[in-house]
Design a protein around this motif. Structure first.
Motif, PDB file in Angstrom:
ATOM      1  N   ILE A  76      56.998  88.379-112.591  1.00 27.49           N
ATOM      2  CA  ILE A  76      56.322  88.379-114.212  1.00 27.49           C
ATOM      3  C   ILE A  76      54.875  88.163-114.163  1.00 27.49           C
ATOM      4  O   ILE A  76      54.360  88.898-115.099  1.00 27.49           O
ATOM      5  CB  ILE A  76      57.243  87.311-115.024  1.00 27.49           C
ATOM      6  N   LEU A  77      54.178  87.473-113.381  1.00 26.71           N
ATOM      7  CA  LEU A  77      52.968  87.389-113.489  1.00 26.71           C
ATOM      8  C   LEU A  77      52.202  88.507-113.334  1.00 26.71           C
ATOM      9  O   LEU A  77      51.234  88.865-113.816  1.00 26.71           O
ATOM     10  CB  LEU A  77      52.704  86.450-112.132  1.00 26.71           C
ATOM     11  N   HIS A  90      52.127  90.260-116.430  1.00 22.46           N
ATOM     12  CA  HIS A  90      51.246  89.686-117.234  1.00 22.46           C
ATOM     13  C   HIS A  90      49.800  90.248-117.070  1.00 22.46           C
ATOM     14  O   HIS A  90      48.959  90.317-117.906  1.00 22.46           O
ATOM     15  CB  HIS A  90      51.275  88.124-117.246  1.00 22.46           C
ATOM     16  N   LEU A  91      49.257  90.075-115.769  1.00 20.01           N
ATOM     17  CA  LEU A  91      47.909  90.854-115.452  1.00 20.01           C
ATOM     18  C   LEU A  91      47.728  92.112-115.587  1.00 20.01           C
ATOM     19  O   LEU A  91      46.760  92.337-116.463  1.00 20.01           O
ATOM     20  CB  LEU A  91      47.913  90.201-113.749  1.00 20.01           C
ATOM     21  N   PHE A 137      47.647  92.428-119.377  1.00 15.94           N
ATOM     22  CA  PHE A 137      46.426  92.036-119.849  1.00 15.94           C
ATOM     23  C   PHE A 137      45.411  93.304-120.181  1.00 15.94           C
ATOM     24  O   PHE A 137      44.500  93.198-120.982  1.00 15.94           O
ATOM     25  CB  PHE A 137      45.831  90.829-119.366  1.00 15.94           C
TER      26      PHE A 137
END
Lengths: 602, 291, 151
Positions: free
Chosen positions: A286-287, A290-291, A294
């Motif tokens: 999931i990280l 997110h990145l 963004f």
């Protein structure tokens, strides 16, 4: 104002550069004039033509995978002739299909609609419309193009490697994209994809820094910020978005490269591939999302804002009316720019994102509807009771508004997490973003090309071909993408190459065939546009007056074919905002004209 | 610093001048640094996100407790504070170099730039030592029912929880390889040389292993190493490029390039970059060593 | 007075030598002191961790203090060493305002990281059993993050 705007320039650290400012009066070699050019106009054209090449490649890819979607049972022996093992027996192979989809997305989002759109028009228009001889740093501007070129070469080469290009989807989500074992497309192709993207980010950073500092520092006398055309404001916010969000993607890409090549576990945890248990532990897939988002969400506006700016300008010029609500337009651009950074996780509602956090993202996302609606209202009121000239550029601008409305409305569906859970990863999403971001931005780009072609090449494009181009593309775009909404609502997932296994989806078979046929026609019409473009460069009708559209902005005060340095003598001074159309009984009043004693206030 | 001239009635935004009274190069440098701040920010925030997604995270004071030449002494935070001060001092010398440039003092610029470069190289050397120490470190860990000796690398982390269960350790000893046993004994028994230990049998070695003197742990979160080496490496890369930039500036100053140009603005831009590197370190220091 | 090389620059900063030196010296000392305080807090946290039954609230408080001190350090570096404090107010704003984005950037990422941990503890019992710190034993260290509560 003296002849030289910025005599000596230091460029960036460790790169002392002395560039000449001859302003087009001295002889240049072919290489310094057309290849390693530091003239912003030439660099803009380089971006445009490279973008067009990429658009043809990306568009062709979409035709190929549409063939598969429309005619999953049919064989096309010609495909085997061209693509060999990738289309064995005339059937598009799964690996090939995923590669096509991935490269189509990447190329169109980044290489065409980011570099090709804002790279072209920011370069061309910023110095001309703010009244500068060139970009703040012409050298870095040139580097920006050549980094883009390098990124293009790497991306293109990835198509030709033995194991094929990256095929993890344009978002390149791990764990799929992080594991070499996962498939052919996850081998060298993905590494090349990541490296190409890193080069692309460098290019967009160099460009963005230049745009920002040119707009801030290089405006001519009298060109206060609120006298700038909306195009420039849009380019400004685009550049800000790029400078602040692309580095986050860079970080994400670097971490992904590490996971792929150095055995780290940033995104990987508890994975079994082909029966092999991997040692990676503790990472979070999931990280990456997110990145990625963004950047990914601001990226949508990086694509859309330049189109919005150009459309505002073109609509005002061609309806011979001031833009309605200049400050409101500016404020909504600003609001969109801020909100763009706050809403990224609305792409991730079904990933296991905290549902409460998701609800915050829903709220922030729906706020974007406000500035978007303001903009739409202002475009429509600008057209309202205008004395509209239906040039090809105007038509495309109006088409942009139409598409932005249709696509924007479905955005409200998808921005709600409850509805998104049903619609996520279906054709509905494909329809939504193609209309609002893909086709709409393309329309902005076409409008820009038709409108500023006389400035770029001193000739007009052929109008008959242009009108055909518009109508076919407009009708075609809706024919292609409108039905996809229904498919998505019925649950057809995106990215699947064959859905014949689901009986309930069989009813869409003919619809898919129709979409495929239309997309081939639309693609052919784009080739016609490309022909029109190159033909008109050499054979188009010549422009005979400096200001063919009767526009107020500064670019039309230059010579028909301005040299490097843009203005022969001094840079003109600006006395008014750029939207004095139909004022005091005059059709238009250029920005350079001093405000008269008896003039009415706006 | 004080400003002279007509600041009062200036219409900063009316065009024809910089609204911030800065030449474009410095403006670009500032915005580039903003952008770079987001790169580093993204790295550090990812690190935070992963750290919050774990039940257990190693205490930095346990990981970073070595000092060159101090052997196995437990000196938490000592070495990193030296590194921090080196960077702060090099930032100060850079300020002085920029100031000398303002005054057009070529010798001053050369002197302070040279010191800044020395500081940069010193910092890089410290980092090289620290990396080397972590990677080649030998730490006993309990993995899959046997003992192993590993260092801190990208893919392995020896800083898990302490193993309390003596029975598990004793059982693990039976599955442990001869080479590992030698190293285990050697780590706390300095009366025998490696050769002597190598000659002994497994049973003898097992009898000599003293768990009380060893802190045997489980394996820790793998992401720890990735982030540590990734982020300090990326920072180190910035320091390295900063040193290169400063060396180029030094040569250009020496060759009177700036003297002839009439201003030392390039030194200012290099200075901004160098201070940014220091600024990033402040946050790296916070995230990895302090909390 | 216009800048000799850059037309867009309207005036130059003039620096009083003694005043400047004083300011640099003051800032250097300040930065050193803050760093030393940070180190002391770091060692305090270490000592608390080593003791029996570490007080997590206290640790969290100390960590918060270090964060604030770090921000102070960053302020001095940017404002004095990078001379941002000497620039025109609008320039300062163009740097400071975009940095506000970090607030939501950090909050959302940390929030979701924490939520991921809770989800895993809830649905992946193996993860919980193998990684959750044992509560009652003599420790010389402890997990940095202490919240293990349910969602």
């Amino acid at each position: 104002m003296s002849e030289v705007t910025h005599g000596q320039s230091g460029a960036v650290v460790a790169m002392p550069v002395h560039h000449e400012h001859g302003h087009g009066h001295h002889e240049q070699s072919f290489i310094s004039k057309y290849i390693f050019s530091m003239d912003h106009k030439t660099i803009g054209k380089q971006f445009l033509i490279t973008g067009m090449v990429w658009a043809i490649i990306g568009g062709l890819f979409s035709v190929l995978f549409r063939l598969q979607l429309g005619y999953p049972d049919q064989t096309f022996p010609i495909l085997e002739t061209f693509f060999g093992k990738w289309a064995a027996g005339g059937h598009i192979q799964p690996e090939f299909y995923y590669g096509l989809v991935t490269i189509h997305g990447t190329v169109l989002v980044f290489f065409v609609l980011t570099a090709g759109l804002s790279g072209t028009f920011a370069n061309l228009l910023i110095p001309l419309q703010v009244g500068a001889r060139d970009m703040a740093s012409p050298f870095l501007n040139m580097l920006s193009y050549w980094f883009f070129f390098l990124a293009s070469v790497i991306m293109l080469s990835s198509i030709f490697v033995h194991t094929g290009p990256a095929s993890g989807g344009w978002t390149m989500y791990p764990p799929l994209s992080a594991l070499r074992q996962a498939g052919d497309g996850q081998k060298i192709g993905t590494d090349l994809w990541l490296i190409a993207m890193a080069m692309f980010i460098v290019s967009s950073l160099l460009g963005g820094l230049n745009y920002i500092s040119t707009i801030l520092n290089m405006r001519t006398k009298g060109m206060s910020m609120t006298r700038m055309p909306l195009t420039i404001w849009a380019m400004f916010f685009t550049a800000v978005l790029g400078v602040l969000s692309f580095p986050v993607l860079l970080s994400g890409a670097i971490l992904l490269l590490f996971d792929r090549n150095l055995g780290t576990s940033f995104y990987l945890s508890d994975i079994v591939v082909n029966g092999e248990i991997l040692p990676n532990e503790g990472g979070s897939a999931i990280l990456y999302q997110h990145l990625f988002w963004f950047l990914g969400h601001p990226e949508v506006y990086i694509i859309l804002l330049p189109a919005m700016g150009m459309v505002s300008e073109i609509l005002s010029v061609n309806s011979r009316k001031p833009i309605f609500g200049y400050m409101a337009m500016l404020g909504s651009l600003f609001a969109i720019c801020i909100l763009a950074f706050l809403v990224w996780a609305h792409h991730m509602f079904v990933t296991g994102l905290n549902p409460f956090l998701g609800s915050v993202f829903v709220l922030l996302t729906l706020l974007i509807a406000v500035p978007s609606a303001i903009k739409v209202f202002n475009w429509l009121t600008t057209l309202w009771r205008g004395n509209i000239r239906f040039t090809p550029a105007t038509l495309f601008a109006i088409g942009f508004v139409s598409l932005f409305i249709s696509g924007g409305l479905t955005g409200i569906f998808l921005g709600n997490s409850t509805i998104d859970i049903h619609l996520h990863d279906t054709m509905f999403v494909v329809a939504h973003f193609h209309i609002v971001m893909g086709v709409a931005s393309f329309f902005g780009m076409f409008a820009g090309v038709y409108h500023w072609f006389p400035k770029m090449f001193g000739r007009y494009m052929n109008n008959t071909l242009a009108y055909m181009h518009f109508w076919v593309t407009m009708v075609g775009a809706y024919l292609i993408f409108w039905p996809m909404h229904y498919q998505g609502l019925a649950g057809i997932p995106r990215r699947y190459l064959d859905k014949s296994g689901w009986v309930s989806f069989n009813q869409f078979g003919d619809l898919d065939k129709m979409i495929t046929v239309v997309s081939i026609i639309v693609f052919a019409v784009q080739l016609m546009f490309v022909f029109n473009f190159f033909y008109s460069i050499f054979k188009g009708r010549k422009v005979t007056t400096r200001n063919p559209w009767g526009a107020n902005t500064l670019e039309w005060t230059t010579e028909i074919n301005p040299g490097h340095g843009n203005w022969e003598g001094e840079i003109p001074e600006v006395h008014r905002w750029p939207y004095d159309y139909g004022k005091d009984g005059r059709e238009y009043i250029p920005q350079t004209e001093p405000v008269g004693a008896n003039e009415s206030k706006h | 610093m004080s400003t002279t001239a007509t600041t009062h009635q200036t219409k900063w935004w009316s065009g024809g001048k910089s609204p911030f009274n800065l030449e474009y190069g410095k403006l670009m440098m500032w915005y580039f640094l903003m952008s770079d701040a987001f790169t580093f920010g993204a790295f550090l925030i990812s690190y935070g996100s992963i750290r919050f997604s774990q039940n257990f995270w190693p205490d930095p004071n346990v990981v970073f407790n070595a000092f060159p030449g101090a052997g196995h002494a437990n000196l938490p935070l000592a070495f990193v504070s030296v590194m921090t001060f080196i960077l702060i001092i090099s930032s100060v010398t850079m300020v002085l170099a920029v100031h000398a440039g303002h005054k057009g003092d070529k010798q001053g610029v050369i002197k302070w730039l040279a010191w800044t470069i020395v500081g940069g190289i010193a910092f890089l050397s410290c980092q090289a030592w620290e990396w080397h120490h972590l990677i080649t470190g030998e730490h006993a860990v309990l993995v899959d029912g046997k003992l192993d000796i590993i260092g801190q690398t990208m893919g392995g982390n020896p800083w898990g929880q302490l193993v309390e269960d003596q029975a598990a350790l004793t059982a693990a000893l039976n599955n442990t390889s001869h080479d590992t046993l030698i190293q285990l004994v050697h780590s706390h028994d300095h009366t025998h040389s490696m050769e002597q230990l190598a000659a002994m049998s497994d049973t003898e070695l097992k009898g000599m292993v003293n768990f009380a003197e060893m802190h045997i742990r489980e394996k820790g979160p793998i992401a720890f190493g990735g982030y540590f080496f990734g982020i300090t490496g990326f920072h180190g890369f910035h320091v390295f490029s900063g040193v290169i930039i400063n060396i180029v500036m030094l040569i250009m100053t020496q060759k009177n390039v700036f003297q002839n140009r009439g201003h030392y603005l390039m030194i200012e831009k290099a200075g901004l970059y160098w201070h940014f590197v220091d600024l990033v370190w402040v946050f790296v220091f916070l995230c990895f060593y302090l909390i | 007075m216009q800048h000799p090389a850059f037309e867009e620059v309207s005036f130059q900063h003039h620096t009083d030598d003694a005043e400047f030196k004083r300011r640099v010296r003051k800032t250097t000392i300040l930065l050193s002191i803050i760093t030393i305080i940070e180190l002391v807090i770091g060692l305090t946290i270490y000592t608390i961790h080593k003791g029996e039954n570490p007080n997590h609230t206290l640790v969290l408080m100390f960590k918060g203090m270090v964060c604030i001190l770090t921000l102070a350090k960053a302020y001095y570096i940017v404002s004095v060493f990078m001379h941002l404090g000497d620039e025109i107010r609008n320039m300062i704003m163009t740097i400071v305002v975009p940095l506000m984005l970090f607030i939501w950037f950090i909050a959302a990422f940390i929030w979701d990281g924490n939520s991921y941990k809770n989800l895993r503890n809830k649905y992946d019992k193996h993860f919980e059993e193998t990684t959750m710190p044992k509560q009652h034993h003599k420790v010389d260290e402890h997990p940095a993050e202490i919240k293990t509560g349910k969602e």
